[in-house]
Design a protein around this motif. Sequence first.
Motif, PDB file in Angstrom:
ATOM      1  N   VAL A   4       0.839  -1.206   0.000  1.00 30.96           N
ATOM      2  CA  VAL A   4       0.000   0.000   0.000  1.00 30.96           C
ATOM      3  C   VAL A   4       0.870   1.252   0.000  1.00 30.96           C
ATOM      4  O   VAL A   4       0.637   2.200  -0.764  1.00 30.96           O
ATOM      5  N   ILE A   5       1.902   1.244   0.855  1.00 29.09           N
ATOM      6  CA  ILE A   5       2.794   2.409   0.943  1.00 29.09           C
ATOM      7  C   ILE A   5       3.622   2.547  -0.338  1.00 29.09           C
ATOM      8  O   ILE A   5       3.767   3.646  -0.880  1.00 29.09           O
ATOM      9  N   GLY A   6       4.148   1.430  -0.829  1.00 27.44           N
ATOM     10  CA  GLY A   6       5.005   1.488  -2.017  1.00 27.44           C
ATOM     11  C   GLY A   6       4.310   2.013  -3.249  1.00 27.44           C
ATOM     12  O   GLY A   6       4.922   2.718  -4.066  1.00 27.44           O
ATOM     13  N   SER A   7       3.028   1.707  -3.389  1.00 24.50           N
ATOM     14  CA  SER A   7       2.307   2.160  -4.581  1.00 24.50           C
ATOM     15  C   SER A   7       1.859   3.614  -4.492  1.00 24.50           C
ATOM     16  O   SER A   7       1.419   4.177  -5.494  1.00 24.50           O
ATOM     17  N   ARG A   8       1.963   4.236  -3.308  1.00 24.23           N
ATOM     18  CA  ARG A   8       1.469   5.607  -3.137  1.00 24.23           C
ATOM     19  C   ARG A   8       2.529   6.610  -2.741  1.00 24.23           C
ATOM     20  O   ARG A   8       2.302   7.814  -2.837  1.00 24.23           O
ATOM     21  N   ILE A   9       3.674   6.150  -2.286  1.00 25.22           N
ATOM     22  CA  ILE A   9       4.668   7.074  -1.743  1.00 25.22           C
ATOM     23  C   ILE A   9       5.239   8.003  -2.827  1.00 25.22           C
ATOM     24  O   ILE A   9       5.621   9.147  -2.549  1.00 25.22           O
ATOM     25  N   GLY A  10       5.266   7.524  -4.069  1.00 28.71           N
ATOM     26  CA  GLY A  10       5.807   8.350  -5.150  1.00 28.71           C
ATOM     27  C   GLY A  10       5.018   9.629  -5.350  1.00 28.71           C
ATOM     28  O   GLY A  10       5.607  10.709  -5.563  1.00 28.71           O
ATOM     29  N   VAL A  11       3.686   9.552  -5.269  1.00 29.69           N
ATOM     30  CA  VAL A  11       2.852  10.737  -5.456  1.00 29.69           C
ATOM     31  C   VAL A  11       3.123  11.769  -4.363  1.00 29.69           C
ATOM     32  O   VAL A  11       3.285  12.969  -4.633  1.00 29.69           O
TER      33      VAL A  11
END
Length: 316
Positions: A92-99
């Motif tokens: 969950v964190i890995g897929s959203r941290i970039g934004v």
Amino acid sequence: MWKFAARRAAMLVAALLVSSFIVYAALELAPGDPLATLSGGRTLPPEAVAQLRAQYHLDDPFLVRYVHWLGNVVFHGDLGTSIAYREKVTSVIGSRIGVTVDLVLYAALLIIVFGVGLGVVSGLKKGWLDNSIVVVTTIFAAVPSFVAAIVLLSVFSVNLGWFPALGSGDGGFDTIKHLTLPAIALALSAMAIVVRVTRVAVRTELGREHVQTAVSRGIPYPQVVRKHVIRNASIPVTTVVGITITSLIALSAVVERAFSLDGLGAALVQAALSKDFAVVQGISLIFVAAFVVANAVVDLLYAFMDPRVAMGSRAT
């Protein structure tokens, strides 16, 4: 240098432990039952309820669940499984941290370029320009991020159609275009404060005796400003810029919700509403770690800009 690094590492560990316990306890006291999220509001058979409560350790005492979760994090790097997303918290964190990283870096760039730049200009140039900057920044400093987001969306997306209203784009220039309004909304209030602090710091340095002496000795004014004013004023300015930029990490949640960005802040809000303990814990730890690391970087900048400042101490 090694003492400084060791001290900062110890502070990071202590901050993560304390913050994880506080967040865990706060979620325990919050109203609602995680089982309602797991069941989607449906009535489940007693056997299914018992299985879910056992799987997520919902019947264990608070301290037992906390120690169990902490042990998995420390020894296995496992932040747990999200109740709402049905996947690992790390995913969950890995897929959203970039934004979130892109948004915060974009807002930080705006603060450094326009906040510090306008502050220096306002401090050096008295008159109508200085007065105009003071008036505008006073207004901007009083505008919360969610109000700025609504106004920017209404004017530049809905009425003028210059920027996309929602989403984070498909990469490259499209991402920059999508994140421009969110970054402005996030940076606006903090940028105004940086302008005011920079202006005061520059004015203070201009009035010091050694600066007046350098001017009276005929040293070119641009050289006096560059070597004696900007350099000395940069230390308090760095303090404010560092604190404001680290605060953007937490404030990004409001802006991400307003612009429907799929970042960590929006995920944190949604997880708190649905009592998704594991996601709230994981994202909170990421925010705390980012805050401590950012403060360590600010301390390194102090020593780089002024060798008289001991590494790890704050200049005044």
